[in-house]
Each structure stands twice: as C-alpha cells, then as structure tokens.
Design a protein around this motif. Sequence first.
Motif, PDB file in Angstrom:
ATOM      1  N   ASN A  88       3.397  -7.454  -3.593  1.00  0.00           N
ATOM      2  CA  ASN A  88       3.700  -6.135  -4.618  1.00  0.00           C
ATOM      3  C   ASN A  88       3.506  -4.784  -4.176  1.00  0.00           C
ATOM      4  N   ASP A  89       2.779  -4.596  -3.213  1.00  0.00           N
ATOM      5  CA  ASP A  89       2.686  -3.440  -2.723  1.00  0.00           C
ATOM      6  C   ASP A  89       2.615  -3.279  -1.148  1.00  0.00           C
ATOM      7  N   THR A  90       2.538  -2.158  -0.534  1.00  0.00           N
ATOM      8  CA  THR A  90       2.581  -2.033   0.922  1.00  0.00           C
ATOM      9  C   THR A  90       0.990  -1.531   1.496  1.00  0.00           C
ATOM     10  N   TRP A  91       0.076  -1.187   0.581  1.00  0.00           N
ATOM     11  CA  TRP A  91      -1.233  -0.776   1.218  1.00  0.00           C
ATOM     12  C   TRP A  91      -2.254  -1.950   1.213  1.00  0.00           C
ATOM     13  N   THR A  92      -2.064  -2.383   2.348  1.00  0.00           N
ATOM     14  CA  THR A  92      -2.818  -3.422   2.984  1.00  0.00           C
ATOM     15  C   THR A  92      -4.361  -3.104   2.803  1.00  0.00           C
ATOM     16  N   ARG A  93      -4.750  -2.025   3.018  1.00  0.00           N
ATOM     17  CA  ARG A  93      -6.112  -1.649   2.949  1.00  0.00           C
ATOM     18  C   ARG A  93      -6.574  -2.279   1.512  1.00  0.00           C
ATOM     19  N   ASP A  94      -5.889  -2.275   0.571  1.00  0.00           N
ATOM     20  CA  ASP A  94      -6.506  -2.758  -0.834  1.00  0.00           C
ATOM     21  C   ASP A  94      -6.449  -4.367  -0.812  1.00  0.00           C
ATOM     22  N   TYR A  95      -5.857  -5.097  -0.156  1.00  0.00           N
ATOM     23  CA  TYR A  95      -5.909  -6.638  -0.065  1.00  0.00           C
ATOM     24  C   TYR A  95      -5.788  -7.250   1.343  1.00  0.00           C
ATOM     25  N   GLY A  96      -5.628  -6.635   2.510  1.00  0.00           N
ATOM     26  CA  GLY A  96      -5.812  -7.451   3.731  1.00  0.00           C
ATOM     27  C   GLY A  96      -7.265  -7.900   3.904  1.00  0.00           C
ATOM     28  N   GLN A  97      -7.197  -8.661   4.918  1.00  0.00           N
ATOM     29  CA  GLN A  97      -8.556  -9.369   5.213  1.00  0.00           C
ATOM     30  C   GLN A  97      -9.490  -8.048   5.717  1.00  0.00           C
ATOM     31  N   ILE A  98     -10.766  -8.440   5.773  1.00  0.00           N
ATOM     32  CA  ILE A  98     -11.633  -7.610   6.187  1.00  0.00           C
ATOM     33  C   ILE A  98     -12.309  -8.831   7.521  1.00  0.00           C
ATOM     34  N   THR A  99     -12.228  -8.129   8.460  1.00  0.00           N
ATOM     35  CA  THR A  99     -12.714  -8.838   9.792  1.00  0.00           C
ATOM     36  C   THR A  99     -13.995  -8.696  10.104  1.00  0.00           C
ATOM     37  N   VAL A 100     -15.007  -9.581  10.025  1.00  0.00           N
ATOM     38  CA  VAL A 100     -16.415  -9.304  10.370  1.00  0.00           C
ATOM     39  C   VAL A 100     -16.700  -9.892  11.750  1.00  0.00           C
ATOM     40  N   LYS A 101     -17.769  -9.763  12.245  1.00  0.00           N
ATOM     41  CA  LYS A 101     -18.194 -10.503  13.777  1.00  0.00           C
ATOM     42  C   LYS A 101     -19.259 -11.087  13.450  1.00  0.00           C
ATOM     43  N   ASP A 102     -19.420 -12.477  13.801  1.00  0.00           N
ATOM     44  CA  ASP A 102     -20.639 -13.155  13.675  1.00  0.00           C
ATOM     45  C   ASP A 102     -21.126 -13.706  14.886  1.00  0.00           C
ATOM     46  N   ASN A 103     -22.037 -12.975  15.786  1.00  0.00           N
ATOM     47  CA  ASN A 103     -22.029 -13.282  16.860  1.00  0.00           C
ATOM     48  C   ASN A 103     -20.801 -13.139  17.812  1.00  0.00           C
ATOM     49  N   ASP A 104     -20.463 -14.409  18.508  1.00  0.00           N
ATOM     50  CA  ASP A 104     -19.108 -14.307  18.972  1.00  0.00           C
ATOM     51  C   ASP A 104     -18.014 -14.638  18.208  1.00  0.00           C
ATOM     52  N   ASN A 105     -17.982 -14.892  17.092  1.00  0.00           N
ATOM     53  CA  ASN A 105     -16.981 -15.456  16.181  1.00  0.00           C
ATOM     54  C   ASN A 105     -16.705 -14.377  15.095  1.00  0.00           C
ATOM     55  N   TRP A 106     -15.259 -14.199  15.290  1.00  0.00           N
ATOM     56  CA  TRP A 106     -14.545 -13.484  14.278  1.00  0.00           C
ATOM     57  C   TRP A 106     -14.218 -14.157  12.898  1.00  0.00           C
TER      58      TRP A 106
END
Length: 144
Positions: A88-106
Amino acid sequence: MTTSETSPHRFLPPEGSYAPAILLAWPHADTDWMPILDRVDRCYRDITEALTSLEIPVLIVHPDADEIRRSLPSTVAKSVMPFNFMTNDTWTRDYGQITVKDNDNWIACDFKFNGWGLKFAADRDNLVTSALHNAGIIGGGYEN
C-alpha cells in the motif's frame, strides 16, 4: 507479562546497529506517489545506489521487483534482492519487522500497522513481513 519476564536476554538493538540488509518498499502506480512517480523512482534509485556503494545489501519490495533490479546498473543490481509483492505504501518503518536479539538468536517480530487509525489502507503492507518470512528471506525466529 513483560518481555523481560519471558526472556531476560531479549533486547532491541539500537537504530544504526548491524542489519543484514535494508528493506525498501519501492513506489509504484498504486501508491500515493503516483502523481510524481518518475521523480520518486529516481530518488529510490539514488538511495539504492548509495547503499550498495557502501556494500549494504538492499531488499526491494515491489509488484515487479525483478524488473526494478534488471533496470539498475549491474554494479548496483548485484547487491539487490528483489521480492515481488504488492504494498500500500513505501514507509516500511510503519510495517516492516522489528528485529530483536534473544541471546545469540535474531527474532523478526511481525506486528500489524493500523494505517494511522484506519485513515490509510495497510492490508497489503501488513502481509510483507510474513511473506518475507514464508519465502525464507527473513531467517531466524519469527513471532507474529
């Protein structure tokens, strides 16, 4: 229950820290950019060229991302991964994934964007992260 209660080692890396690629939702005729699409397309080409010149891979989401990649200079295209998908739109900050780190796993965390209180359509945008994950492009863990 807070995230720290479920996983005390999970954290959100600061903006600007390592990312394996930059996600760009390229403007197309079915976005708000239609009236000035030629100018905006040129701007996205410049952004992509600048990123790839710094050896930062770019993941392009567009209904015909393969064609976008083919139209780029070969020195740029070699660092571009196309993903054919309607947005729908180009602003991926609104809907792209948020990646977190849990120990050594993304872990790619998917969330649903409400289009600024249903003011704008976001139904296609909200499918991007899961589609990238299902295609094997977003690796590691995944939470919806």
